[in-house]
Scaffold this active site. Sequence first.
Site, mmCIF file in Angstrom:
data_model
loop_
_atom_site.group_PDB
_atom_site.id
_atom_site.type_symbol
_atom_site.label_atom_id
_atom_site.label_comp_id
_atom_site.label_asym_id
_atom_site.label_seq_id
_atom_site.Cartn_x
_atom_site.Cartn_y
_atom_site.Cartn_z
ATOM 1 N N GLU A 204 -1.587 3.916 -3.935
ATOM 2 C CA GLU A 204 -2.808 3.670 -3.158
ATOM 3 C C GLU A 204 -2.651 4.140 -1.706
ATOM 4 O O GLU A 204 -3.577 4.679 -1.125
ATOM 5 C CB GLU A 204 -3.181 2.185 -3.196
ATOM 6 C CG GLU A 204 -3.688 1.710 -4.549
ATOM 7 C CD GLU A 204 -4.943 2.443 -5.004
ATOM 8 O OE1 GLU A 204 -5.679 2.982 -4.164
ATOM 9 O OE2 GLU A 204 -5.174 2.492 -6.230
ATOM 10 N N TYR B 55 -9.336 -2.970 0.759
ATOM 11 C CA TYR B 55 -9.381 -2.095 -0.411
ATOM 12 C C TYR B 55 -8.033 -2.071 -1.124
ATOM 13 O O TYR B 55 -7.951 -2.274 -2.344
ATOM 14 C CB TYR B 55 -9.793 -0.661 -0.015
ATOM 15 C CG TYR B 55 -9.423 0.291 -1.109
ATOM 16 C CD1 TYR B 55 -10.195 0.369 -2.261
ATOM 17 C CD2 TYR B 55 -8.224 1.022 -1.061
ATOM 18 C CE1 TYR B 55 -9.813 1.161 -3.327
ATOM 19 C CE2 TYR B 55 -7.835 1.813 -2.117
ATOM 20 C CZ TYR B 55 -8.635 1.884 -3.241
ATOM 21 O OH TYR B 55 -8.249 2.647 -4.304
ATOM 22 N N ASP C 289 -14.109 1.981 -2.088
ATOM 23 C CA ASP C 289 -13.575 3.121 -1.337
ATOM 24 C C ASP C 289 -14.682 4.175 -1.265
ATOM 25 O O ASP C 289 -15.823 3.908 -1.663
ATOM 26 C CB ASP C 289 -12.288 3.657 -1.991
ATOM 27 C CG ASP C 289 -12.578 4.450 -3.264
ATOM 28 O OD1 ASP C 289 -13.690 4.306 -3.834
ATOM 29 O OD2 ASP C 289 -11.696 5.215 -3.688
#
Length: 447
Positions: free
Chosen positions: A96, A180, A198
């Site tokens: 991520e 997020y 996102d």
Amino acid sequence: MSQLRAAAAGALRRRSGGRPAPPAGQSRKRAPPRPGAPAPAPPPARHLFSDPAEIDALRGNLLAWYDRCKRDLPWRTLAATELDADRRAYAVWVSEIMLQQTQVATVIDYYNRWMQKWPTLQALAQASLEEVNELWAGLGYYSRGKRLQEAARKVVSELDGRMPRTAEDLQKLLPGVGRYTAGAIASISYGQATGVVDGNVIRVLCRLRCIGADSSSPAVIDQLWDMANALVDRSRPGDFNQALMELGATVCVPKAPLCGECPVKQHCQARLRKLFGKPSPVPDVEDCGVGGCPLCPPAAEPWDSSLGVTNFPRKAAKKQPRTARTATCVLERRGCHGALEYLIVQRPSSGLLAGLWEFPSLPLAQGLQEKKQREMLADHLGWPVMAGALRLVGEVVHIFSHIHQTYVVYSLPLDEDVTLDPALSPSRWVTEEEFHASAVSTAMKKV
Ligand code: SF4
């Protein structure tokens, strides 16, 4: 030589810069309503998912498509096969962070090398920042690697090597982990039913529900988080979140979305609007679009039929990147084995390109004449040379996210042998091969 060292140290001190802002909605928390203030009116129905049957159908269609069409990616394999929850969360976390503002195709090779070198939090915590920067070199937004390593050290030293187990704790306890990233780790690694927002999710949701107000505004971001949390599938939250992002990355793309192939097209208000040329017939539609609706396009910028579904999302105009010029000097010498060597110096440990290595460089004021540039650069190097000995090689342009940077490149071959004192500023001589293996930015490789 001491002048050169002092100059290199000066170069390090003079540079500054900021780290890129987290994606919208990463860290901002919704402000509580003022005491006594009336509760805000709910958005009109066309901007919401309020029918449980529709939510169920959307989840089913999206997940079935994901099972059929998802890309085979190394972090997905690890998330699906790793039995240890801490290792699984670490594997998702690394992916991520690397994927923030970077294309999947670019990330794959970096990810594989990273996980091979540091397969666990403990291994990463023991690495040096230099090793992290070397592996990260070329991936951009270098503070990401540094912060990832700092956070891994915190997990090892303060949390007994155990990753926090909820999105809320991940965000609260790990530096550099925003809303997020926390949601992605918790849903994919632990199966927590929490949504994510996102750039891809923003685009898909804004199109599904005709949200045309500025998609970076707090009101819209709050609405999208509410929607993502309401939609996320309770039994497969990680897959659902990845499916929504995958849809935005491969089907509901920014410029030419493939609506005909879209697994959720029957739920898409933007597509209906395009097909029928007017808002779809849902209750309250007349409350919407004629001023007052916080989620409709502004009255001054109504639906443009030539854009179709790409009317959504909309964003306030981006700030133009600032322009900057930097003089940089490639000092070269013949090393003891006859190979050419180049002098590189290390940047400060904070700010733009923190801790990376570069040729000695000096920011320039706009409009500076070449003669003056040479004088300043010669002075900056502290090397007993006439400014005229510097050879102008050319200019190199590199676009950082917020800076349009031009490097004015000079070179200076040195005849004499030079010894540097490592106790002063970090600087070293490297061959071309060593240069490319060092923690240097893409911009410096271009130079
Ligand atoms: Fe995006 Fe088109 Fe699917 Fe709507 S139908 S979600 S605009 S790809």
